[in-house]
Write an enzyme that holds these catalytic residues in place. Structure first.
Site, PDB file in Angstrom:
ATOM      1  N   LYS A   1       9.191 -13.007 -19.743  1.00  0.00           N
ATOM      2  CA  LYS A   1      10.351 -12.177 -19.371  1.00  0.00           C
ATOM      3  C   LYS A   1      11.495 -13.110 -19.025  1.00  0.00           C
ATOM      4  CE  LYS A   1      11.588  -7.852 -18.742  1.00  0.00           C
ATOM      5  NZ  LYS A   1      11.144  -6.601 -19.404  1.00  0.00           N
TER       6      LYS A   1
ATOM      7  N   ASP B   1      16.061  -5.210 -22.417  1.00  0.00           N
ATOM      8  CA  ASP B   1      15.581  -4.533 -21.197  1.00  0.00           C
ATOM      9  C   ASP B   1      16.844  -3.963 -20.553  1.00  0.00           C
ATOM     10  OD1 ASP B   1      13.108  -4.203 -19.332  1.00  0.00           O
ATOM     11  OD2 ASP B   1      14.614  -4.949 -17.953  1.00  0.00           O
TER      12      ASP B   1
HETATM   13  P1  NDP Z   1      19.041   0.702 -19.679  1.00  0.00           P
HETATM   14  O1  NDP Z   1      19.902  -0.410 -19.213  1.00  0.00           O
HETATM   15  O2  NDP Z   1      19.248   1.289 -21.023  1.00  0.00           O
HETATM   16  O3  NDP Z   1      19.099   1.908 -18.619  1.00  0.00           O
HETATM   17  C1  NDP Z   1      18.751   1.706 -17.289  1.00  0.00           C
HETATM   18  C2  NDP Z   1      19.039   2.991 -16.533  1.00  0.00           C
HETATM   19  O4  NDP Z   1      18.503   2.876 -15.214  1.00  0.00           O
HETATM   20  C3  NDP Z   1      20.515   3.266 -16.380  1.00  0.00           C
HETATM   21  O5  NDP Z   1      20.727   4.650 -16.305  1.00  0.00           O
HETATM   22  C4  NDP Z   1      20.814   2.603 -15.026  1.00  0.00           C
HETATM   23  O6  NDP Z   1      21.944   3.133 -14.380  1.00  0.00           O
HETATM   24  C5  NDP Z   1      19.574   2.908 -14.241  1.00  0.00           C
HETATM   25  N1  NDP Z   1      19.354   1.875 -13.230  1.00  0.00           N
HETATM   26  C6  NDP Z   1      19.210   0.538 -13.446  1.00  0.00           C
HETATM   27  N2  NDP Z   1      19.070  -0.108 -12.280  1.00  0.00           N
HETATM   28  C7  NDP Z   1      19.130   0.850 -11.329  1.00  0.00           C
HETATM   29  C8  NDP Z   1      19.036   0.817  -9.921  1.00  0.00           C
HETATM   30  N3  NDP Z   1      18.852  -0.343  -9.266  1.00  0.00           N
HETATM   31  N4  NDP Z   1      19.130   2.010  -9.253  1.00  0.00           N
HETATM   32  C9  NDP Z   1      19.317   3.171  -9.915  1.00  0.00           C
HETATM   33  N5  NDP Z   1      19.412   3.257 -11.256  1.00  0.00           N
HETATM   34  C10 NDP Z   1      19.307   2.119 -11.943  1.00  0.00           C
HETATM   35  O7  NDP Z   1      17.530   0.168 -19.509  1.00  0.00           O
HETATM   36  P2  NDP Z   1      16.195   0.712 -20.165  1.00  0.00           P
HETATM   37  O8  NDP Z   1      16.271   2.188 -20.328  1.00  0.00           O
HETATM   38  O9  NDP Z   1      15.890  -0.138 -21.321  1.00  0.00           O
HETATM   39  O10 NDP Z   1      15.127   0.345 -19.034  1.00  0.00           O
HETATM   40  C11 NDP Z   1      14.771   1.243 -17.982  1.00  0.00           C
HETATM   41  C12 NDP Z   1      13.446   0.807 -17.382  1.00  0.00           C
HETATM   42  O11 NDP Z   1      12.438   0.818 -18.420  1.00  0.00           O
HETATM   43  C13 NDP Z   1      13.404  -0.602 -16.801  1.00  0.00           C
HETATM   44  O12 NDP Z   1      12.512  -0.617 -15.699  1.00  0.00           O
HETATM   45  C14 NDP Z   1      12.808  -1.422 -17.937  1.00  0.00           C
HETATM   46  O13 NDP Z   1      12.194  -2.609 -17.475  1.00  0.00           O
HETATM   47  C15 NDP Z   1      11.792  -0.446 -18.487  1.00  0.00           C
HETATM   48  N6  NDP Z   1      11.341  -0.710 -19.847  1.00  0.00           N
HETATM   49  C16 NDP Z   1      12.221  -0.751 -20.891  1.00  0.00           C
HETATM   50  C17 NDP Z   1      11.761  -0.982 -22.169  1.00  0.00           C
HETATM   51  C18 NDP Z   1      12.667  -0.932 -23.349  1.00  0.00           C
HETATM   52  O14 NDP Z   1      12.145  -0.978 -24.482  1.00  0.00           O
HETATM   53  N7  NDP Z   1      13.973  -0.798 -23.191  1.00  0.00           N
HETATM   54  C19 NDP Z   1      10.342  -1.277 -22.432  1.00  0.00           C
HETATM   55  C20 NDP Z   1       9.488  -1.127 -21.283  1.00  0.00           C
HETATM   56  C21 NDP Z   1       9.997  -0.880 -20.035  1.00  0.00           C
HETATM   57  P3  NDP Z   1      23.312   2.265 -14.302  1.00  0.00           P
HETATM   58  O15 NDP Z   1      23.879   2.338 -15.691  1.00  0.00           O
HETATM   59  O16 NDP Z   1      24.131   2.936 -13.287  1.00  0.00           O
HETATM   60  O17 NDP Z   1      22.907   0.863 -13.917  1.00  0.00           O
END
Ligand code: NDP
Length: 448
Positions: free
Chosen positions: A128, A168
């Site tokens: 990572k 991510d």
């Molecule tokens: P994105 O950046 O596309 O979206 C993240 C979302 O979560 C946004 O809506 C963001 O809001 C919100 N968010 C992030 N940090 C916080 C926080 N501290 N408090 C509240 N809301 C938060 O990321 P992904 O959708 O790709 O990832 C989401 C989760 O899924 C993560 O935990 C990631 O590790 C996990 N994941 C992702 C994979 C992938 O293929 N993309 C694979 C496996 C796991 P804002 O825009 O306001 O920050």
């Protein structure tokens, strides 16, 4: 020494070596506690000191990322890559760009990734990386400038057969494109060194959808095991990024109704359901205009809960899809009190240990992240295969492979749980099945 004391001693050693890294220690503790029945049976793991070896990254890289903003000022961020374990294949795992990124968070993610990747049935080790760079509010030009500088250093550590990063939080198609362009320019090679690429230049169909779709496929397997289906189920979803978006798309396809979304400012609650048309608005809002989720409530006239997470909304199933520790003990109790019987984790480690314990104790259908969200990295593995063959599979082929992988992951977790006397406990099942595969491979490869 009893298995319990061996685990405790190993954990204490990890704590000593990694002070000030709470997220990493949280992830280690959960895995170590789960594998106690394995350690009771397998003294060869203890003799080979597998517990300590598996908790120590094979390599950690930290570097300065200087870049110039639109005003001409020089900015400095910190870049990281944790190459955690290569027993099963090249290091594989995403890059996160978020101001909260630090060594503890990336180490927890890299550690989880080892076992998640093992469950996918594909040949991938765990890693990572990322940076404390915040893409929010930056122009495309600034994001490109940062990505190019980040890759200028990272490129000397990665490669299609060495380490293959993906996206991510904060790293989507735009960032992968800028980084891939810079890698190609510096190395003069067109290889599958990153996944999550666009279709025209080596990306895989279904990769953007894969984590969300996979998380729902996993949940569907949990429901089927109880003779239930998604038809008519009310679902809460947090986040509004990649994972949340495609979780909702698949929920809609399977006849469920998703009623919430969130971002770091607050949550929306739409009791009528987030249908395909409203979801198209979310994709445009988040992926193109990069606006806040409040605009959804303004546009569709539903409730906006400023500064709140969506777990107070009554639901049958919950899909945390934002970030780590976003469901605490109180939230878990509220979900249970309101009749939630299924939690499938799209985000990594979204439940605190107390919340996870509450789900396990109440024997609800609980899909832990390293199993439920493995569809993203699995499809990244499928992208690597297509790149190696210089061929592209159809949407249907990739989706079918993804679906079969999620079924296989569910079965491995359920079988491991049953084998160790914990029927239905998929947290234990996932940790045990993933750990045994990696530990056996480490034994085979000697003291390295
Ligand atoms: P994105 O950046 O596309 O979206 C993240 C979302 O979560 C946004 O809506 C963001 O809001 C919100 N968010 C992030 N940090 C916080 C926080 N501290 N408090 C509240 N809301 C938060 O990321 P992904 O959708 O790709 O990832 C989401 C989760 O899924 C993560 O935990 C990631 O590790 C996990 N994941 C992702 C994979 C992938 O293929 N993309 C694979 C496996 C796991 P804002 O825009 O306001 O920050």
């Amino acid at each position: 020494m009893s298995a319990e004391s061996i685990i405790q001693a190993a954990y204490e050693q990890v704590v000593k070596r990694n002070t000030g890294e709470p997220e990493f220690l949280q992830a280690v503790r959960e895995v170590l506690e789960s594998i106690e029945p394995v350690i009771a049976k397998r003294r060869d793991y203890v003799e080979a000191n597998i517990l300590i070896r598996i908790c120590e990254p094979e390599r950690q890289i930290m570097f300065r990322v200087p870049w110039r903003d639109d005003k001409g000022n020089v900015q400095v961020n910190r870049g990281f890559r944790f190459e955690f374990n290569s027993a099963l294949g090249p290091y594989k795992g995403g890059l996160r760009f978020h101001p909260t990124v630090n060594a503890s968070i990336l180490k927890f993610l890299g550690f989880e990734q080892i076992f998640k990747n093992a469950l996918t049935t594909l040949q991938m080790g765990g890693g990572k990386g990322g940076s404390d760079f915040d893409p929010k509010g930056k122009s495309d030009n600034e994001v490109m400038s940062f990505c190019q500088s980040f890759m200028t250093e990272l490129q000397r550590h990665i490669g299609a057969d060495t380490d293959v990063p993906a996206g991510d939080i904060g790293v989507g198609g735009r960032e992968i494109g800028f980084m891939y362009g810079q890698y190609k320019r510096l190395r003069n090679e067109f290889t599958g060194v990153l996944t999550g690429k666009a279709l025209n230049w080596g990306g895989s169909l279904i990769r953007p959808e894969a984590t969300g779709y996979g998380c729902v496929y996993f949940a569907d397997e949990m429901l089927k095991a109880k003779g239930e289906s998604f038809e008519g189920k009310v679902c809460t979803v947090s986040g509004s990024g990649n994972v949340a978006q495609y979780t909702i798309e698949k929920l809609n396809q399977l006849g469920a109704k998703a009623v919430t979304l969130s971002d770091s400012n607050g949550s929306i609650y739409d009791p009528a359901g987030i249908d395909a048309e409203k979801l198209a608005f979310v994709l445009e809002l988040k992926n193109i205009r990069r606006g806040r989720i409040k605009e959804y409530a303004d546009k569709f006239g539903c409730e906006y809960m400023e500064g709140k997470r969506p777990w107070g909304v009554k639901c049958d199933c919950a899909f945390p899809s934002a970030t780590q520790n976003e469901i605490d003990e109180e939230d878990a109790k509220t979900l249970l009190k309101n009749g939630c019987t299924l939690v499938s984790e799209g985000a990594n480690m979204p439940s605190t240990p107390e919340a996870a314990e509450a789900f396990v104790a109440n024997k609800i259908m609980y899909g832990p992240a390293k199993a439920a969200n493995a569809g993203g990295v699995a499809t990244s593995g499928l992208e690597m295969s297509q790149n190696a063959m210089r061929l592209a599979w159809s949407r249907e082929e990739v989706d079918e492979k993804l679906h079969n992988i999620m079924i296989a992951i569910h079965n491995q977790c359920a079988e491991a749980a049953e084998e160790y006397g914990q029927l239905g406990n998929l947290v234990m099942g996932a940790n045990i099945a993933g750990f045994v595969k990696v530990a056996d491979s480490m034994l085979d490869q000697g003291v390295v």
